[in-house]
Design a protein around this motif. Structure first.
Motif, PDB file in Angstrom:
ATOM      1  N   VAL A 434       0.833  -1.211   0.000  1.00  0.00           N
ATOM      2  CA  VAL A 434       0.000   0.000   0.000  1.00  0.00           C
ATOM      3  C   VAL A 434       0.864   1.255   0.000  1.00  0.00           C
ATOM      4  N   GLN A 435       0.612   2.131  -0.976  1.00  0.00           N
ATOM      5  CA  GLN A 435       1.293   3.415  -1.071  1.00  0.00           C
ATOM      6  C   GLN A 435       0.546   4.480  -0.272  1.00  0.00           C
ATOM      7  N   ALA A 436      -0.778   4.503  -0.402  1.00  0.00           N
ATOM      8  CA  ALA A 436      -1.611   5.487   0.303  1.00  0.00           C
ATOM      9  C   ALA A 436      -3.027   4.933   0.383  1.00  0.00           C
ATOM     10  N   CYS A 437      -3.798   5.476   1.330  1.00  0.00           N
ATOM     11  CA  CYS A 437      -5.171   5.005   1.464  1.00  0.00           C
ATOM     12  C   CYS A 437      -6.028   6.044   2.165  1.00  0.00           C
ATOM     13  N   ALA A 438      -7.331   5.899   2.015  1.00  0.00           N
ATOM     14  CA  ALA A 438      -8.303   6.730   2.722  1.00  0.00           C
ATOM     15  C   ALA A 438      -9.534   5.875   2.984  1.00  0.00           C
ATOM     16  N   VAL A 439     -10.127   6.055   4.141  1.00  0.00           N
ATOM     17  CA  VAL A 439     -11.314   5.297   4.526  1.00  0.00           C
ATOM     18  C   VAL A 439     -12.475   6.246   4.736  1.00  0.00           C
ATOM     19  N   VAL A 456      -4.270   3.098  -2.903  1.00  0.00           N
ATOM     20  CA  VAL A 456      -3.288   3.260  -3.977  1.00  0.00           C
ATOM     21  C   VAL A 456      -2.171   2.256  -3.733  1.00  0.00           C
ATOM     22  N   ARG A 457      -1.968   1.360  -4.703  1.00  0.00           N
ATOM     23  CA  ARG A 457      -0.894   0.373  -4.578  1.00  0.00           C
ATOM     24  C   ARG A 457       0.466   1.028  -4.876  1.00  0.00           C
ATOM     25  N   ALA A 490      -4.283   7.316  -7.703  1.00  0.00           N
ATOM     26  CA  ALA A 490      -3.880   8.386  -6.787  1.00  0.00           C
ATOM     27  C   ALA A 490      -5.094   8.840  -6.000  1.00  0.00           C
ATOM     28  N   LEU A 491      -4.842   9.486  -4.850  1.00  0.00           N
ATOM     29  CA  LEU A 491      -5.907  10.069  -4.044  1.00  0.00           C
ATOM     30  C   LEU A 491      -5.996  11.565  -4.340  1.00  0.00           C
TER      31      LEU A 491
END
Length: 517
Positions: A434-439, A456-457, A490-491
């Motif tokens: 995992v590169q980045a994430c949002a919940v 984001v992988r 991307a986020l």
């Protein structure tokens, strides 16, 4: 107190010390002060009266700092413009604050005609770029060259200093009003929390229109230290600049910090000059913080929690980032209240909750805003009985350490159970792919709301729904695990590096009157 007093001290005490460095251009405090006094006179000559608002639409630069001090020196009020905004958003802030002068650099010349065509009061446009001034714009350099230096207007105390518009993550932007006293308090509190040595060199990467960037600049001016400016964030450029300029101090949001330490050329640069790293503005994954501290072993890490409405509210010092702090869990806290500030965690009725229970964090101190510009009802909701209500869910331990749980509006209520997205995000971020994430919360027919993860992988990494579900179940209860997962490239991020969860929620809650169940 006046923000220009700090500059006056440096002009007197260390006139030949380097004040600003930008793209190879170096100016001493004597040179910087002369340009500030001339810019103040020039602004007055084109109509700036005491208390008038002057805007800046530009990336970080030495001109930006000259604008900052020049407006104050001449008696005006700053209205820094969010560089990520569309023309309608820019025009809204200009109209709302009645901004009469707008300085624009080369990056945003394409916005001028749109602003000119739709603003209720067309501002005087000043061109702060490298070429010749376009038609119907005044040259920043020509104004300074032709102007006569003026004396400091000495606006101070409760006089207005700036209107900082929030990023517009909900509804129309709100203009946060700060006085010279509140800004001075923000700077002094930061300086007391993290003392400077007098010869520091700070690299400004966070956008200066944001409270984080302005707060960092205030600290440098009060301490009389050098400002190095990067127009925008580029990880390799930051690494190069640290090595070339001997940067000692750096403020980064977590997304920037992650990009820096994961850059493929990270080990190619000498970062030995770097002494202090402040991070904040959004939650940081434990895995990112651990990796950053390992990659920069000689750097003192400090977490600063705050908001546009008050600058820094709490600070987690370097000692809580050591082995003992990590073992006790204090490295995951936002620290204690900053010097001169009191914080409490309260329930919906404003009553303080027992230690360890989650409630809303409220703040009181000389750093708290005067209110929202032209928004008395929203001001009354935010400022109650002398306390700023942050809207952030938090808990406090027996030692007064604050743990930010989530934005209250981001809390997910699924089947009657409260799920805090920051906790789930922390777990997801531990997965090596995992590169980045949002919940976020999404509507669910049975449970009311369900946990939805946007992930984001890392480049080249393999990860599917089942793998991530298994990972989450290893760390948190089943009801907290994502019920649905979406993979993206991307986020969406604000200019300050925060994830724009509103944009992530919109497709799921379209057509509904609210975004909670």
């Amino acid at each position: 107190m006046s923000m220009t007093l700090a500059l006056q001290r440096s002009i007197q005490a260390t006139p030949d010390a380097v004040a600003t460095v930008f793209h190879g251009r170096r100016r001493t405090f004597r040179e910087f002060g002369d340009r500030v006094a001339r810019l103040a006179g020039a602004l007055q000559s084109i109509g700036m009266a005491p208390g008038d608002r002057v805007g800046m639409l530009g990336v970080n630069s030495d001109h930006w700092l000259e604008y900052m001090m020049g407006v104050w020196w001449g008696g005006g009020v700053l209205n820094p413009v969010n560089t990520r905004w569309s023309v309608p958003e820019i025009v809204y802030s200009l109209d709302d604050s009645d901004t009469s002068i707008l300085i624009v650099d080369d990056h945003f010349l394409h916005r001028v005609e749109g602003i000119r065509a739709s603003a209720k009061r067309v501002p005087v446009f000043i061109y702060a770029g490298a070429g010749e001034a376009p038609r119907d714009m005044v040259s920043f350099e020509a104004l300074i060259a032709a102007a006569t230096p003026v004396e400091d207007a000495d606006r101070a105390g409760t006089d207005l200093a700036c209107i900082l518009y929030t990023g517009g993550t909900t509804g129309f932007p709100k203009g946060v009003v700060h006085s010279h006293w509140t800004l001075w308090s923000i700077g002094i509190q930061r300086l007391a929390q993290t003392p400077m040595q007098g010869d520091g060199v700070a690299l400004h990467v966070a956008p200066l229109f944001h409270m984080g960037g302005i707060g960092r600049a205030l600290v440098q001016f009060i301490a009389g230290e050098t400002h190095v400016l990067a127009a925008t964030f580029d990880a390799r450029e930051v690494l190069q600049t640290i090595e070339r300029e001997g940067v000692t101090d750096l403020l980064l949001v977590p997304t920037m910090l992650q990009a820096l330490i994961t850059h493929p050329e990270f080990d190619c640069f000498d970062l030995g000059s770097l002494k202090r790293m402040v991070y904040g503005a959004s939650p940081i994954a434990e895995s990112v913080l651990e990796r950053a501290m390992a990659a920069l072993p000689g750097v003192a890490f400090t977490h600063s929690y705050g908001m546009t409405e008050c600058g820094g509210a709490t600070s987690n010092p370097p000692e809580n980032h050591g082995a003992e702090g990590r073992a006790s869990g204090l490295s995951r806290s936002a620290g204690r209240a900053t010097f001169g500030v009191v914080v409490k965690v309260v329930d919906a009725n404003g009553q303080e909750v027992p230690r360890g229970e989650v409630g809303e964090l409220i703040v009181r101190g000389p750093n708290v805003m005067l209110g929202y510009w032209n928004k008395p009802e929203e001001t009354a909701r935010a400022l109650r009985d002398g306390w700023l209500h942050t809207g952030d869910g938090a808990r406090m331990d027996a030692g007064g350490h604050v743990f930010i749980v989530d934005r209250l509006k981001d809390m997910i209520v699924s089947g009657g159970e409260n799920v805090y997205s920051a906790e789930v995000e922390n777990v997801i971020a531990r997965h090596p792919a995992v590169q980045a994430c949002a919940v976020i919360a999404v509507p669910h027919a049975q449970w009311g709301e369900a946990v939805h993860a946007v992930v984001v992988r890392k480049p080249g990494a393999q990860l599917d729904d089942a793998g991530l579900h298994d990972h989450c179940r290893s760390f948190i209860a089943g009801y907290k695990c994502p019920k649905s997962i979406e993979f993206r490239e991307a986020l969406p991020l604000s200019a300050a590096g925060k994830v724009l969860k509103r944009e992530l929620r919109e497709p799921h809650w379209a057509g509904q009157s609210r975004q909670v169940s």
